[in-house]
Scaffold this motif. Sequence first.
Motif, PDB file in Angstrom:
ATOM      1  N   GLY A  44      -0.673 -34.013 -20.011  1.00 45.73           N
ATOM      2  CA  GLY A  44      -1.340 -32.882 -20.655  1.00 45.73           C
ATOM      3  C   GLY A  44      -0.634 -32.505 -21.942  1.00 45.73           C
ATOM      4  O   GLY A  44       0.520 -32.885 -22.173  1.00 45.73           O
ATOM      5  N   ILE A  45      -1.318 -31.734 -22.786  1.00 43.13           N
ATOM      6  CA  ILE A  45      -0.727 -31.260 -24.028  1.00 43.13           C
ATOM      7  C   ILE A  45       0.343 -30.219 -23.724  1.00 43.13           C
ATOM      8  O   ILE A  45       0.447 -29.722 -22.596  1.00 43.13           O
ATOM      9  N   VAL A  82       0.182 -36.152 -23.850  1.00 47.89           N
ATOM     10  CA  VAL A  82       1.184 -36.282 -22.780  1.00 47.89           C
ATOM     11  C   VAL A  82       2.425 -35.527 -23.224  1.00 47.89           C
ATOM     12  O   VAL A  82       2.799 -35.551 -24.405  1.00 47.89           O
ATOM     13  N   THR A  83       3.052 -34.838 -22.278  1.00 46.52           N
ATOM     14  CA  THR A  83       4.262 -34.065 -22.572  1.00 46.52           C
ATOM     15  C   THR A  83       5.371 -34.487 -21.625  1.00 46.52           C
ATOM     16  O   THR A  83       5.165 -34.589 -20.415  1.00 46.52           O
ATOM     17  N   CYS A 122       3.094 -36.353 -27.237  1.00 46.10           N
ATOM     18  CA  CYS A 122       2.279 -37.285 -28.027  1.00 46.10           C
ATOM     19  C   CYS A 122       0.822 -36.979 -27.763  1.00 46.10           C
ATOM     20  O   CYS A 122       0.382 -36.951 -26.601  1.00 46.10           O
ATOM     21  N   GLU A 123       0.051 -36.724 -28.818  1.00 45.17           N
ATOM     22  CA  GLU A 123      -1.357 -36.371 -28.669  1.00 45.17           C
ATOM     23  C   GLU A 123      -2.271 -37.500 -29.137  1.00 45.17           C
ATOM     24  O   GLU A 123      -1.852 -38.402 -29.863  1.00 45.17           O
ATOM     25  N   ALA A 163       2.232 -41.865 -22.893  1.00 46.74           N
ATOM     26  CA  ALA A 163       3.382 -41.700 -22.005  1.00 46.74           C
ATOM     27  C   ALA A 163       4.521 -42.625 -22.414  1.00 46.74           C
ATOM     28  O   ALA A 163       5.699 -42.226 -22.394  1.00 46.74           O
ATOM     29  N   LEU A 164       4.196 -43.859 -22.797  1.00 46.84           N
ATOM     30  CA  LEU A 164       5.240 -44.787 -23.227  1.00 46.84           C
ATOM     31  C   LEU A 164       5.918 -44.305 -24.501  1.00 46.84           C
ATOM     32  O   LEU A 164       7.133 -44.442 -24.656  1.00 46.84           O
ATOM     33  N   VAL A 165       5.127 -43.735 -25.417  1.00 43.54           N
ATOM     34  CA  VAL A 165       5.712 -43.158 -26.638  1.00 43.54           C
ATOM     35  C   VAL A 165       6.709 -42.067 -26.266  1.00 43.54           C
ATOM     36  O   VAL A 165       7.828 -42.005 -26.795  1.00 43.54           O
ATOM     37  N   CYS A 166       6.331 -41.204 -25.340  1.00 46.29           N
ATOM     38  CA  CYS A 166       7.204 -40.106 -24.915  1.00 46.29           C
ATOM     39  C   CYS A 166       8.460 -40.628 -24.213  1.00 46.29           C
ATOM     40  O   CYS A 166       9.564 -40.125 -24.442  1.00 46.29           O
TER      41      CYS A 166
END
Length: 578
Positions: free
Chosen positions: A81-82, A104-105, A122-123, A144-147
């Motif tokens: 989620g944001i 994703v947070t 990441c939005e 999610a991978l970016v985060c």
Amino acid sequence: MRSLKILLLSSAFNGLTQRAWLDLRQAGHEPSVVVFTDEATVCRQIEDSGADLVICPFLKDRVPQQLWSNPLRPVVIIHPGIVGDRGASALDWAITLQARRWGVTALQAVEEMDAGPIWSTCEFDMPADVRKSELYNGPVSDAALVCIRDVVEKFAQGFVPVPLDYIQPSVIGRLQPNMTQADRTFSWFDCASFIKRSIDAADGQPGVLASLQGGQYYLYDAHLDSRQGTPGDILAVQDDAVLVAAGDCSLWIGSLKRKAQPGEGTFKLPARRVLAESLVGVPVLDSSIARQTFNAQAYQPIRYRESGQVGELTFEFYNGAMSTEQCRRLVAALRWAKAQDTQVLLIKGGRGSFSNGVHLNVIQAAKEPGLEAWANIQAIDDVCQELLTATQLVVSGLTGSAGAGGVMLALAADIVLAREGVVLNPHYKTMGLYGSEYWTYSLPRAVGSEIAHKLTEECLPISAIQAEQYGMVQGIGPRCPDAFGLWLSQQAEGALTDDKYRAARTRKATLDIQEIERCREHELAQMQLDMVHNRQQFAEKCRNFVFKRKTCQSPRRLMAPWALMHETVLLQSRVLNL
């Protein structure tokens, strides 16, 4: 950056956790997996492991206080989620409320769920008309991978996460209640697009409870159709789906789960199978590709079109599971496609998984599961045989992830192309099976006998990059599904002349039909022992998978050497203290 000891705490080793595990290894770290079993065991495993950092890619259980209160080893939750969004139904609400932007947070675990300080976010733009599993395995997984990468980098730099502050105008997410069936309810008199959105938002789990043919069922796998009728009536049957009239038009419903009575377990099955007794007299539509014009917007689980010398066959089976009937339909479609005046046959998946092999739910529902499994494995072998023996150059496009027989089905082609980010599980042993689908021919042909043995014995996922390095995949295309589809078509068009596919063309010319048949006979002899005679507890493992029974311990194959070492030392010390 130094190599970190990272623990992935997850409720299951699902697709996102597998991608995270592979990505961290690719970056030079040493991830180890702990599957959440019970609080005491999980706390002991993590506290004793010596991990630097704990990341939770997919956690449905609450993080125990003993873990999140340790200031020296952060526990970071990957929330779909944001920033500011909280609650277990994040994606359900995002689809239902038609959010235009989502994200994703990564946040630190604290006592209050999803309320911890922020490590990363990441939005992305929300895709239109998306089902929850498609959203989760696509944009959410990518974000999610970016985060996760960002969290690891920031942890190494001593970053202090930022407290969640709802006063900030940029924080637009809010606490959302867990979505209930009351929030999902609809009437068949509602418009079909509204009903479809309700079903899409509950895709995977829990489904939408609705009345159908006098019974109560959870609905999945919805597709719009323009036909009209009395709302709630079943207008037609096609393949596994039933066509139900709504207020304006209608919907195909592909899968159902009967509402369970107290103490009873039920599971998803093809809708036609669930409603079989009440479908007498309902028209059955012809779905053969010889009589259906290709239409990407219509309900066509198997569809075909031609472009120049390329025949393109798309098959899209819910959750990538292929029942005996589905395999037989695909065999018929392949035989028709092979008879056309084309030089290249491109087979590709749809918007979900490419294939995960035999349909375990249908097998479990059969009166004699072992015999249904035996029929299913022979039917999917027939699919692979059609690919191996095609006169056309066969190209397979891995539009989504694949497992077990689904990987081997792809390898039956002459050229295998994968979408960036897909994960392959080229093994069978965890389900108590020797394996079939000509794997003893196709896998060694692609990677050599030594790597084939390693892949099937270690039972670990591999990335598209690894698959290309091994020789299982000849090219990796864009992550965006639409861009990948265009790229795949271009590769198929050039497959007959492109130098990079010369080895594949040569290999096709040296196909050993007798060796292929010997492999099939050997594999089926082994599979009969596993499926019919239950040599390696396939029946129990199938039942546990279908009823989603939690594992009692984290699989040792997913534990890093450093985590195993700590566990061994602790076990030895306990023995000495007895």
